[in-house]
Write a protein that holds these residues in place. Sequence first.
Motif, mmCIF file in Angstrom:
data_model
loop_
_atom_site.group_PDB
_atom_site.id
_atom_site.type_symbol
_atom_site.label_atom_id
_atom_site.label_comp_id
_atom_site.label_asym_id
_atom_site.label_seq_id
_atom_site.Cartn_x
_atom_site.Cartn_y
_atom_site.Cartn_z
ATOM 1 N N ALA A 59 0.853 -1.185 0.000
ATOM 2 C CA ALA A 59 0.000 0.000 0.000
ATOM 3 C C ALA A 59 0.889 1.235 0.000
ATOM 4 N N SER A 60 0.490 2.230 -0.775
ATOM 5 C CA SER A 60 1.218 3.489 -0.838
ATOM 6 C C SER A 60 0.251 4.637 -0.604
ATOM 7 N N ILE A 61 0.771 5.702 -0.011
ATOM 8 C CA ILE A 61 0.017 6.944 0.138
ATOM 9 C C ILE A 61 0.719 7.973 -0.735
ATOM 10 N N ASP A 62 0.015 8.456 -1.726
ATOM 11 C CA ASP A 62 0.573 9.442 -2.650
ATOM 12 C C ASP A 62 1.945 9.022 -3.173
ATOM 13 N N GLY A 63 2.069 7.734 -3.515
ATOM 14 C CA GLY A 63 3.287 7.212 -4.122
ATOM 15 C C GLY A 63 4.358 6.758 -3.153
ATOM 16 N N THR A 64 4.173 6.970 -1.850
ATOM 17 C CA THR A 64 5.166 6.553 -0.853
ATOM 18 C C THR A 64 4.711 5.261 -0.193
ATOM 19 N N PRO A 65 5.526 4.185 -0.262
ATOM 20 C CA PRO A 65 5.135 2.924 0.377
ATOM 21 C C PRO A 65 4.813 3.126 1.853
ATOM 22 N N ALA A 66 3.666 2.575 2.273
ATOM 23 C CA ALA A 66 3.195 2.798 3.634
ATOM 24 C C ALA A 66 2.736 1.528 4.337
ATOM 25 N N GLY A 67 2.799 0.375 3.671
ATOM 26 C CA GLY A 67 2.381 -0.853 4.330
ATOM 27 C C GLY A 67 2.438 -2.035 3.390
ATOM 28 N N MET A 68 2.304 -3.201 3.990
ATOM 29 C CA MET A 68 2.410 -4.445 3.237
ATOM 30 C C MET A 68 1.574 -5.529 3.902
ATOM 31 N N ALA A 69 1.208 -6.521 3.119
ATOM 32 C CA ALA A 69 0.520 -7.703 3.643
ATOM 33 C C ALA A 69 0.623 -8.813 2.616
ATOM 34 N N GLY A 70 0.482 -10.035 3.104
ATOM 35 C CA GLY A 70 0.519 -11.193 2.227
ATOM 36 C C GLY A 70 -0.608 -12.149 2.557
ATOM 37 N N GLY A 71 -1.013 -12.893 1.552
ATOM 38 C CA GLY A 71 -2.018 -13.925 1.733
ATOM 39 C C GLY A 71 -1.501 -15.236 1.191
ATOM 40 N N PHE A 72 -1.768 -16.322 1.907
ATOM 41 C CA PHE A 72 -1.361 -17.661 1.487
ATOM 42 C C PHE A 72 -2.546 -18.600 1.592
ATOM 43 N N PRO A 73 -2.686 -19.505 0.635
ATOM 44 C CA PRO A 73 -3.719 -20.534 0.796
ATOM 45 C C PRO A 73 -3.462 -21.301 2.100
ATOM 46 N N GLY A 74 -4.536 -21.639 2.800
ATOM 47 C CA GLY A 74 -4.392 -22.348 4.070
ATOM 48 C C GLY A 74 -4.087 -23.823 3.879
ATOM 49 N N GLU A 75 -3.713 -24.450 4.970
ATOM 50 C CA GLU A 75 -3.429 -25.889 4.942
ATOM 51 C C GLU A 75 -4.715 -26.701 4.856
ATOM 52 N N GLU A 76 -5.796 -26.144 5.378
ATOM 53 C CA GLU A 76 -7.088 -26.813 5.322
ATOM 54 C C GLU A 76 -7.850 -26.322 4.096
#
Length: 160
Positions: A59-76
């Motif tokens: 995620a960026s605010i006005d072009g400046t990186p401001a956060g991150m997150a990841g998603g992975f398929p679960g084991e179940e």
Amino acid sequence: MIDVQAIGPDDWKAWSELRLAALEEAPFAFGSQLADWIDAPEERWRERLSVPGAYQVIASIDGTPAGMAGGFPGEEPQTAELVSMWVAPAGRGKGVGNALMTAIEDWARGIGAGTLALSVVPGNDPAHNLYLRHGYVDTDEPGDLMPDGVRREIVMRKPL
């Protein structure tokens, strides 16, 4: 304006800069430690962003990186997991966390997940409160052991 973009292996440098900042700024919040990644070669970062079925966003605010997150398929079956969530201090209180959560939740629904899980460190109240606001509930499941060898993560789940 907040912009959330999906990234891949070619975006390893942007991801690595955010991840190292996260591990330095909030070492208590992650199972990984800065020392585990500080000297990681490019190919390790690319591998992290090449996991089959995974989804990473910045995620960026006005072009400046401001956060991150990841998603992975679960084991179940029909589950997914939210990982590596972090909002830079400059992005806190500005909707970055909400935007990241929404992006991962939308991705999870898109892969057919009926449940999204995450883990949060006890005492990380801002993150815990964000997750509660998004409809996650604490479970009785034991989370992973933290690097200090004493604390365990709190596992939370949300039906999608």
